[in-house]
Design a protein around this motif. Structure first.
Motif, PDB file in Angstrom:
ATOM      1  N   ASN A 137     -41.460 -15.201 -29.932  1.00 53.23           N
ATOM      2  CA  ASN A 137     -41.134 -15.941 -28.712  1.00 53.23           C
ATOM      3  C   ASN A 137     -39.663 -15.864 -28.343  1.00 53.23           C
ATOM      4  N   ARG A 138     -38.926 -15.011 -29.037  1.00 54.27           N
ATOM      5  CA  ARG A 138     -37.506 -14.898 -28.714  1.00 54.27           C
ATOM      6  C   ARG A 138     -36.972 -13.530 -29.089  1.00 54.27           C
ATOM      7  N   ILE A 139     -36.154 -12.958 -28.197  1.00 52.86           N
ATOM      8  CA  ILE A 139     -35.438 -11.721 -28.468  1.00 52.86           C
ATOM      9  C   ILE A 139     -34.011 -12.101 -28.817  1.00 52.86           C
ATOM     10  N   ASN A 140     -33.561 -11.714 -30.001  1.00 59.07           N
ATOM     11  CA  ASN A 140     -32.249 -12.152 -30.484  1.00 59.07           C
ATOM     12  C   ASN A 140     -31.102 -11.627 -29.639  1.00 59.07           C
ATOM     13  N   HIS A 141     -31.066 -10.317 -29.456  1.00 57.84           N
ATOM     14  CA  HIS A 141     -30.000  -9.732 -28.646  1.00 57.84           C
ATOM     15  C   HIS A 141     -30.407  -8.341 -28.191  1.00 57.84           C
ATOM     16  N   ILE A 142     -29.747  -7.885 -27.151  1.00 55.97           N
ATOM     17  CA  ILE A 142     -29.958  -6.544 -26.626  1.00 55.97           C
ATOM     18  C   ILE A 142     -28.600  -5.856 -26.598  1.00 55.97           C
ATOM     19  N   GLU A 143     -28.518  -4.690 -27.200  1.00 53.78           N
ATOM     20  CA  GLU A 143     -27.263  -3.957 -27.297  1.00 53.78           C
ATOM     21  C   GLU A 143     -27.424  -2.615 -26.581  1.00 53.78           C
ATOM     22  N   LEU A 144     -26.676  -2.430 -25.500  1.00 54.73           N
ATOM     23  CA  LEU A 144     -26.739  -1.176 -24.754  1.00 54.73           C
ATOM     24  C   LEU A 144     -25.790  -0.158 -25.372  1.00 54.73           C
ATOM     25  N   GLN A 193     -17.423   0.035 -28.150  1.00 56.98           N
ATOM     26  CA  GLN A 193     -17.756  -1.333 -27.770  1.00 56.98           C
ATOM     27  C   GLN A 193     -19.055  -1.332 -26.950  1.00 56.98           C
ATOM     28  N   PRO A 194     -20.201  -1.590 -27.603  1.00 50.73           N
ATOM     29  CA  PRO A 194     -21.464  -1.620 -26.871  1.00 50.73           C
ATOM     30  C   PRO A 194     -21.534  -2.836 -25.960  1.00 50.73           C
ATOM     31  N   VAL A 195     -22.491  -2.805 -25.054  1.00 55.76           N
ATOM     32  CA  VAL A 195     -22.690  -3.927 -24.139  1.00 55.76           C
ATOM     33  C   VAL A 195     -23.734  -4.846 -24.749  1.00 55.76           C
ATOM     34  N   LEU A 196     -23.359  -6.086 -24.997  1.00 58.51           N
ATOM     35  CA  LEU A 196     -24.285  -7.050 -25.569  1.00 58.51           C
ATOM     36  C   LEU A 196     -24.858  -7.925 -24.462  1.00 58.51           C
ATOM     37  N   MET A 197     -26.177  -7.911 -24.348  1.00 62.30           N
ATOM     38  CA  MET A 197     -26.845  -8.757 -23.369  1.00 62.30           C
ATOM     39  C   MET A 197     -27.204 -10.084 -24.040  1.00 62.30           C
ATOM     40  N   ARG A 198     -27.435 -11.095 -23.254  1.00 60.93           N
ATOM     41  CA  ARG A 198     -27.740 -12.412 -23.793  1.00 60.93           C
ATOM     42  C   ARG A 198     -29.142 -12.453 -24.407  1.00 60.93           C
ATOM     43  N   SER A 199     -29.330 -13.388 -25.320  1.00 57.33           N
ATOM     44  CA  SER A 199     -30.655 -13.584 -25.907  1.00 57.33           C
ATOM     45  C   SER A 199     -31.619 -14.072 -24.846  1.00 57.33           C
ATOM     46  N   MET A 200     -32.912 -13.838 -25.102  1.00 60.34           N
ATOM     47  CA  MET A 200     -33.889 -14.201 -24.095  1.00 60.34           C
ATOM     48  C   MET A 200     -35.046 -14.972 -24.720  1.00 60.34           C
ATOM     49  N   ALA A 201     -35.496 -15.980 -24.020  1.00 58.94           N
ATOM     50  CA  ALA A 201     -36.701 -16.674 -24.423  1.00 58.94           C
ATOM     51  C   ALA A 201     -37.890 -15.978 -23.776  1.00 58.94           C
ATOM     52  N   MET A 202     -39.077 -16.410 -24.123  1.00 59.54           N
ATOM     53  CA  MET A 202     -40.269 -15.702 -23.691  1.00 59.54           C
ATOM     54  C   MET A 202     -40.394 -15.595 -22.180  1.00 59.54           C
ATOM     55  N   ASP A 203     -40.018 -16.626 -21.448  1.00 58.72           N
ATOM     56  CA  ASP A 203     -40.262 -16.638 -20.007  1.00 58.72           C
ATOM     57  C   ASP A 203     -39.109 -16.074 -19.190  1.00 58.72           C
ATOM     58  N   SER A 204     -38.079 -15.499 -19.835  1.00 59.92           N
ATOM     59  CA  SER A 204     -36.911 -15.067 -19.066  1.00 59.92           C
ATOM     60  C   SER A 204     -36.762 -13.562 -18.986  1.00 59.92           C
ATOM     61  N   ALA A 205     -37.658 -12.778 -19.616  1.00 63.18           N
ATOM     62  CA  ALA A 205     -37.507 -11.327 -19.636  1.00 63.18           C
ATOM     63  C   ALA A 205     -37.545 -10.740 -18.231  1.00 63.18           C
ATOM     64  N   ALA A 206     -38.419 -11.267 -17.405  1.00 63.14           N
ATOM     65  CA  ALA A 206     -38.564 -10.723 -16.061  1.00 63.14           C
ATOM     66  C   ALA A 206     -37.292 -10.889 -15.241  1.00 63.14           C
ATOM     67  N   ASN A 207     -36.542 -11.946 -15.518  1.00 63.28           N
ATOM     68  CA  ASN A 207     -35.338 -12.214 -14.737  1.00 63.28           C
ATOM     69  C   ASN A 207     -34.182 -11.288 -15.071  1.00 63.28           C
ATOM     70  N   THR A 208     -34.306 -10.531 -16.159  1.00 60.71           N
ATOM     71  CA  THR A 208     -33.205  -9.665 -16.574  1.00 60.71           C
ATOM     72  C   THR A 208     -33.508  -8.195 -16.364  1.00 60.71           C
ATOM     73  N   ALA A 209     -34.588  -7.900 -15.690  1.00 57.23           N
ATOM     74  CA  ALA A 209     -35.017  -6.514 -15.530  1.00 57.23           C
ATOM     75  C   ALA A 209     -33.955  -5.647 -14.881  1.00 57.23           C
ATOM     76  N   GLU A 210     -33.197  -6.210 -13.964  1.00 59.73           N
ATOM     77  CA  GLU A 210     -32.206  -5.424 -13.239  1.00 59.73           C
ATOM     78  C   GLU A 210     -30.817  -5.494 -13.881  1.00 59.73           C
ATOM     79  N   SER A 211     -30.676  -6.294 -14.934  1.00 59.92           N
ATOM     80  CA  SER A 211     -29.344  -6.524 -15.482  1.00 59.92           C
ATOM     81  C   SER A 211     -28.892  -5.458 -16.465  1.00 59.92           C
ATOM     82  N   TYR A 212     -29.754  -4.503 -16.790  1.00 62.50           N
ATOM     83  CA  TYR A 212     -29.377  -3.466 -17.742  1.00 62.50           C
ATOM     84  C   TYR A 212     -28.624  -2.335 -17.068  1.00 62.50           C
ATOM     85  N   GLN A 213     -28.759  -2.214 -15.780  1.00 62.96           N
ATOM     86  CA  GLN A 213     -28.132  -1.135 -15.047  1.00 62.96           C
ATOM     87  C   GLN A 213     -26.704  -1.518 -14.651  1.00 62.96           C
ATOM     88  N   ASP A 214     -25.916  -0.483 -14.333  1.00 65.07           N
ATOM     89  CA  ASP A 214     -24.547  -0.683 -13.846  1.00 65.07           C
ATOM     90  C   ASP A 214     -23.656  -1.404 -14.862  1.00 65.07           C
TER      91      ASP A 214
END
Length: 230
Positions: A137-144, A193-214
């Motif tokens: 139910n949780r993604i710890n972190h996303i590292e680009l 220095q990789p790009v660290l995205m914020r952790s996500m709860a189960m219902d927030s993945a859809a809101n970050t779909a566009e945040s990986y670009q740019d």
């Protein structure tokens, strides 16, 4: 690519101990730094599988089941097994602490961490959607990251060398002399220095779909050089 001017260190400001080890001819010490700004094309994310049950065996079985389901969902999406690292399971007892009484064992918690490397950034959001399911139910972190890190490190290194050479030539000219050659080079470890995205709860993945670009990550390298002066 962008060069960052770094602080100049002249031998005139060295301590007596450092001076003793300095060359006995006219010289100039310069630090050069190079930076490369890169658009990430891959990523890495991690999730925790956490299950609490009455017994350690049941907690382990539940965690293993959740991990197996997650790996199956990733396999369907084309993730290769070598790009998945599922950590060892950790079992910890869970207690209740009644007021004025001894702690009471109420069950066991099983935890497993899984790290997934995503080779195609465009598929990241789809993998995240599949990650969030039973037992997770949780993604710890996303590292680009970038798949061409070695290439960009080399580019940053060349920029650092160029930066040092240009500053040395300019400084020598300003003092009415010129650079004769290189006497000593001290290489410093490169920095990615990789790009660290914020952790996500189960219902927030859809809101970050566009945040990986740019996004941009920084790869830098530096070098210190002692130049002979004419």
């Amino acid at each position: 690519m962008k060069k960052i001017i770094s602080v100049l260190c002249l031998s005139a400001f060295l301590t007596p101990v450092a001076m003793a080890a300095s060359p006995d001819f006219p010289h100039l010490e310069v630090s050069g730094k190079g930076e490369v700004f890169v658009v990430p094309d891959m990523a890495q994310f991690s999730v925790d599988v956490v299950e609490s049950k009455a017994t350690a065996e049941k907690a382990k079985q539940a965690a293993d089941k959740a991990v197996t389901g997650f790996l199956a969902r990733l396999e369907v999406q084309g993730v290769k097994r070598e790009n998945i690292n599922s950590g060892n399971i950790r079992l910890t007892p869970e207690y209740r602490y009644p007021k004025g009484k001894k702690p009471e064992l109420v069950g066991y918690k099983a935890t497993r961490n899984i790290t997934v490397t995503v080779m195609d950034l465009n598929k990241l959001n789809g993998y995240l959607d599949k990650a969030l399911g039973e037992g997770i139910n949780r993604i710890n972190h996303i590292e680009l990251k970038t798949s061409k890190e070695k290439q960009y490190i080399e580019a940053a290194r060349l920029e650092a060398i160029k930066d040092a050479n240009e500053k040395a030539a300019s400084l020598a000219k300003g003092f009415g002399t010129s650079v004769k050659g290189v006497w000593k080079v001290s290489y410093h470890n490169n920095y990615s220095q990789p790009v660290l995205m914020r952790s996500m709860a189960m219902d927030s993945a859809a809101n970050t779909a566009e945040s990986y670009q740019d996004n941009q990550m920084v790869i830098s390298d530096s070098v210190s050089v002692v130049y002979r002066l004419n």
